[in-house]
Design a protein around this motif. Structure first.
Motif, PDB file in Angstrom:
ATOM      1  N   GLU A  14     -24.121 -29.493 -15.803  1.00 13.95           N
ATOM      2  CA  GLU A  14     -24.831 -28.478 -15.116  1.00 13.95           C
ATOM      3  C   GLU A  14     -24.049 -27.967 -13.929  1.00 13.95           C
ATOM      4  O   GLU A  14     -23.785 -26.715 -13.766  1.00 13.95           O
ATOM      5  CB  GLU A  14     -26.279 -29.194 -14.278  1.00 13.95           C
ATOM      6  CG  GLU A  14     -27.045 -28.148 -13.916  1.00 13.95           C
ATOM      7  CD  GLU A  14     -28.344 -28.517 -13.401  1.00 13.95           C
ATOM      8  OE1 GLU A  14     -29.039 -27.872 -12.559  1.00 13.95           O
ATOM      9  OE2 GLU A  14     -28.856 -29.627 -13.731  1.00 13.95           O
ATOM     10  N   PHE A  15     -23.355 -28.941 -13.263  1.00 12.28           N
ATOM     11  CA  PHE A  15     -22.422 -28.484 -12.156  1.00 12.28           C
ATOM     12  C   PHE A  15     -21.338 -27.466 -12.674  1.00 12.28           C
ATOM     13  O   PHE A  15     -21.202 -26.629 -12.094  1.00 12.28           O
ATOM     14  CB  PHE A  15     -21.880 -29.475 -11.407  1.00 12.28           C
ATOM     15  CG  PHE A  15     -20.969 -29.316 -10.262  1.00 12.28           C
ATOM     16  CD1 PHE A  15     -21.573 -28.558  -9.218  1.00 12.28           C
ATOM     17  CD2 PHE A  15     -19.604 -29.434 -10.248  1.00 12.28           C
ATOM     18  CE1 PHE A  15     -20.663 -28.407  -8.055  1.00 12.28           C
ATOM     19  CE2 PHE A  15     -18.968 -28.871  -9.298  1.00 12.28           C
ATOM     20  CZ  PHE A  15     -19.139 -28.423  -8.091  1.00 12.28           C
ATOM     21  N   GLU A  16     -20.659 -27.961 -13.866  1.00  5.92           N
ATOM     22  CA  GLU A  16     -19.827 -27.444 -14.401  1.00  5.92           C
ATOM     23  C   GLU A  16     -19.962 -25.859 -14.770  1.00  5.92           C
ATOM     24  O   GLU A  16     -19.290 -24.872 -14.919  1.00  5.92           O
ATOM     25  CB  GLU A  16     -19.165 -27.905 -15.698  1.00  5.92           C
ATOM     26  CG  GLU A  16     -18.368 -29.384 -15.209  1.00  5.92           C
ATOM     27  CD  GLU A  16     -16.968 -29.209 -15.107  1.00  5.92           C
ATOM     28  OE1 GLU A  16     -16.478 -27.976 -15.474  1.00  5.92           O
ATOM     29  OE2 GLU A  16     -16.467 -29.870 -14.213  1.00  5.92           O
ATOM     30  N   GLU A  17     -21.553 -25.839 -15.464  1.00  8.45           N
ATOM     31  CA  GLU A  17     -22.073 -24.531 -15.790  1.00  8.45           C
ATOM     32  C   GLU A  17     -22.057 -23.610 -14.654  1.00  8.45           C
ATOM     33  O   GLU A  17     -21.558 -22.361 -14.591  1.00  8.45           O
ATOM     34  CB  GLU A  17     -23.254 -24.542 -16.276  1.00  8.45           C
ATOM     35  CG  GLU A  17     -24.002 -23.514 -16.928  1.00  8.45           C
ATOM     36  CD  GLU A  17     -25.180 -23.798 -17.476  1.00  8.45           C
ATOM     37  OE1 GLU A  17     -26.226 -22.931 -17.563  1.00  8.45           O
ATOM     38  OE2 GLU A  17     -25.831 -24.898 -18.178  1.00  8.45           O
ATOM     39  N   TYR A  18     -22.591 -24.075 -13.469  1.00 12.92           N
ATOM     40  CA  TYR A  18     -22.508 -23.335 -12.160  1.00 12.92           C
ATOM     41  C   TYR A  18     -21.068 -22.773 -11.831  1.00 12.92           C
ATOM     42  O   TYR A  18     -20.927 -21.825 -11.291  1.00 12.92           O
ATOM     43  CB  TYR A  18     -23.294 -24.162 -11.022  1.00 12.92           C
ATOM     44  CG  TYR A  18     -24.880 -24.392 -11.232  1.00 12.92           C
ATOM     45  CD1 TYR A  18     -25.582 -23.079 -11.483  1.00 12.92           C
ATOM     46  CD2 TYR A  18     -25.261 -25.413 -10.968  1.00 12.92           C
ATOM     47  CE1 TYR A  18     -26.964 -23.493 -11.733  1.00 12.92           C
ATOM     48  CE2 TYR A  18     -26.646 -25.679 -11.191  1.00 12.92           C
ATOM     49  CZ  TYR A  18     -27.330 -24.821 -11.578  1.00 12.92           C
ATOM     50  OH  TYR A  18     -28.723 -24.730 -11.687  1.00 12.92           O
ATOM     51  N   ASP A  21     -20.341 -20.005 -13.791  1.00 14.28           N
ATOM     52  CA  ASP A  21     -20.981 -18.951 -13.556  1.00 14.28           C
ATOM     53  C   ASP A  21     -20.423 -18.086 -12.112  1.00 14.28           C
ATOM     54  O   ASP A  21     -20.599 -16.936 -11.953  1.00 14.28           O
ATOM     55  CB  ASP A  21     -22.506 -19.052 -13.381  1.00 14.28           C
ATOM     56  CG  ASP A  21     -23.292 -19.550 -14.462  1.00 14.28           C
ATOM     57  OD1 ASP A  21     -22.560 -19.347 -15.731  1.00 14.28           O
ATOM     58  OD2 ASP A  21     -24.316 -20.121 -14.529  1.00 14.28           O
ATOM     59  N   MET A  22     -19.986 -18.985 -11.312  1.00 16.30           N
ATOM     60  CA  MET A  22     -19.561 -18.311  -9.965  1.00 16.30           C
ATOM     61  C   MET A  22     -17.986 -17.897 -10.154  1.00 16.30           C
ATOM     62  O   MET A  22     -17.461 -16.865  -9.501  1.00 16.30           O
ATOM     63  CB  MET A  22     -19.176 -19.648  -9.193  1.00 16.30           C
ATOM     64  CG  MET A  22     -20.471 -20.072  -8.497  1.00 16.30           C
ATOM     65  SD  MET A  22     -20.401 -21.265  -7.108  1.00 16.30           S
ATOM     66  CE  MET A  22     -18.761 -21.925  -7.117  1.00 16.30           C
TER      67      MET A  22
END
Length: 64
Positions: A14-18, A21-22
């Protein structure tokens, strides 16, 4: 119920996805100094999370 390792893996994904996205938002910043500041901030967050994860694993191994 998720095991500790499954939960960590899920949160990491989930953190990698965020982070992904950034990235476009950081790259669109006008000034190079702003991009560098954001990159440094992200790096500090990642380092802190990595060190906390390592500590968490060590504590888990000691108690298991």
């Amino acid at each position: 119920m998720l095991s500790h390792e499954d939960m960590v893996r899920e949160l990491n994904e989930e953190f990698e996805e965020y982070l992904g996205d950034m990235k476009p938002h950081v790259l669109q910043l006008q000034l190079k100094s702003e991009r560098q500041r954001c990159a440094l901030w992200i790096k500090k967050v990642v380092i802190r999370l990595t060190s906390q994860l390592a500590l968490s694993r060590q504590l888990c191994e000691c108690h298991c």
